[in-house]
Design an enzyme around this catalytic site. Structure first.
Site, PDB file in Angstrom:
ATOM      1  CB  CYS A   1      -6.506  -0.704   7.043  1.00  0.00           C
ATOM      2  SG  CYS A   1      -6.217  -0.771   5.265  1.00  0.00           S
TER       3      CYS A   1
ATOM      4  CB  CYS B   1      -0.932  -0.015   1.203  1.00  0.00           C
ATOM      5  SG  CYS B   1      -2.038   1.410   1.280  1.00  0.00           S
TER       6      CYS B   1
END
Length: 353
Positions: free
Chosen positions: A194, A98
């Site tokens: 997340c 990410c």
């Protein structure tokens, strides 16, 4: 006089919120940007509450606020990668992926489109200049240090990136938030991946991978079948709990073979190794490793750095030889190098020697 415009990645958490305040106090014009990344078919992960928390903070601090949708790129570069790695018998690190493709590529480019001179995040890292190059330095708060996730960053990104939280202890960040009236001052830190808030990565893969997860065999080091497993996605190197087999002694996952769909079981001593091969290596204080170098390295975020020799190989790979045995070196995870407090670089673990 303004020091320039900064596009700040806001998550609705305390770190990015206080970063906005610090940057504004330092004389920057701050633009708050929330990235809408992912919606699970079962629930909205990038939920309205996080975006609304970020929006309220922006209003409180009187800074512009925008929401940008990066769902497609996040799916292609993080979600699909995450699923593919587990299906291939490796254990991925989605935060590293990410940072490389979303925060410091997609968001970095979005910041330029908003007319920003710099981008900023709430990460606990410091960016300094040493010997004419930008380097990443361990955070003041050693317990919150996030340099492990940052080894892919390039000079052009570091030259335009600010990470204010790296200079503070986490407790101080919360104190600042409370003192300026931000209601996120006591918001809990996220502890899990997340996009998997329930921490059930197997369930996540089952929901988002449209084919059946095949069961297979547990085998010992000689290849003898000793039980059935529920699918290789549920296992990682060094795992002991949740195996569902009784051998009369502690059993550990020591290898995963995606071709035969087998999970190899051994003893604890089998998961300690000293050498690995890493691919897709990036160095920060210099462009390329020309000769073997003594550094410290660690094979997971929570590990302590250990002395190692980093040996350059062809095709942007290195061999890492640790002085002491390391527990559960795992394909797909990152090995990250340090020169004292400086993040020297890192790569993806491809093989265990």
């Amino acid at each position: 006089m303004s020091k320039g415009t900064v596009a700040l990645a806001m998550s609705g958490g305390v770190d990015s919120s206080v970063s906005a305040y610090i940057l504004k106090e330092r004389g920057y014009d701050v633009i708050g940007i929330y990235m809408d990344l992912w919606r699970d078919e079962r629930e909205e992960y990038c939920n309205k509450s996080a975006a609304e928390d970020a929006r309220r903070v922006a209003e409180k601090l009187d800074i512009p606020f925008h929401v940008i949708n990066i769902e497609k790129k996040f799916k292609n570069n993080v979600i699909d990668y995450f699923i593919d790695e587990y299906l291939s018998g490796r254990t991925p690190n989605p935060c590293v992926a990410c940072n490389k493709t979303i925060k410091f590529e997609a968001f970095f480019n979005a910041a330029k489109e908003f007319g920003a001179d710099f981008m900023a995040t709430g990460h606990y890292c410091k960016i300094e200049e040493r010997n004419g190059r930008k380097v990443i330095v361990k955070a003041e708060d050693d317990k919150k240090d996030q340099t492990y996730m940052m080894y892919n960053l390039k000079q052009y990104q570091l030259e335009r990136t600010i990470m204010p939280c790296g200079e503070y202890k986490k407790d101080h960040i919360r104190e600042i938030a409370e003192s300026i009236g931000l209601d996120v001052y006591n918001k809990k830190d996220s502890q899990e991946i997340c996009f998997i808030p329930d921490n059930d990565h197997g369930g996540f893969i089952k929901r988002n991978y449209k084919r059946k997860i095949s069961e297979g065999n547990f085998v010992d080091k000689e290849g003898n079948i000793i039980g059935k497993h529920k699918g290789i996605i549920y296992y990682t190197i060094g795992q002991r709990k949740g195996l569902g087999i009784a051998l009369g002694k502690p059993a550990y996952v020591i290898d995963i073979n995606p071709i035969t769909n087998e999970v190899v079981i051994g003893e604890e001593e089998d998961i300690f190794r000293t050498e690995l091969i890493a691919k897709d290596v990036n160095f920060i204080p210099f462009d390329k490793l020309e000769k073997p170098m003594e550094l410290e390295a660690k094979v997971r975020y929570s590990a302590k750095p250990s002395k190692a020799t980093i040996i350059p190989l062809e095709n942007n790979k290195v061999k890492v030889v640790f002085q002491n045995k390391q527990r559960a070196i795992t394909k797909g995870q990152s090995v990250v190098f340090y020169d004292k407090d400086i993040l020297a670089g890192g790569g993806i673990i491809e093989g265990i020697v």
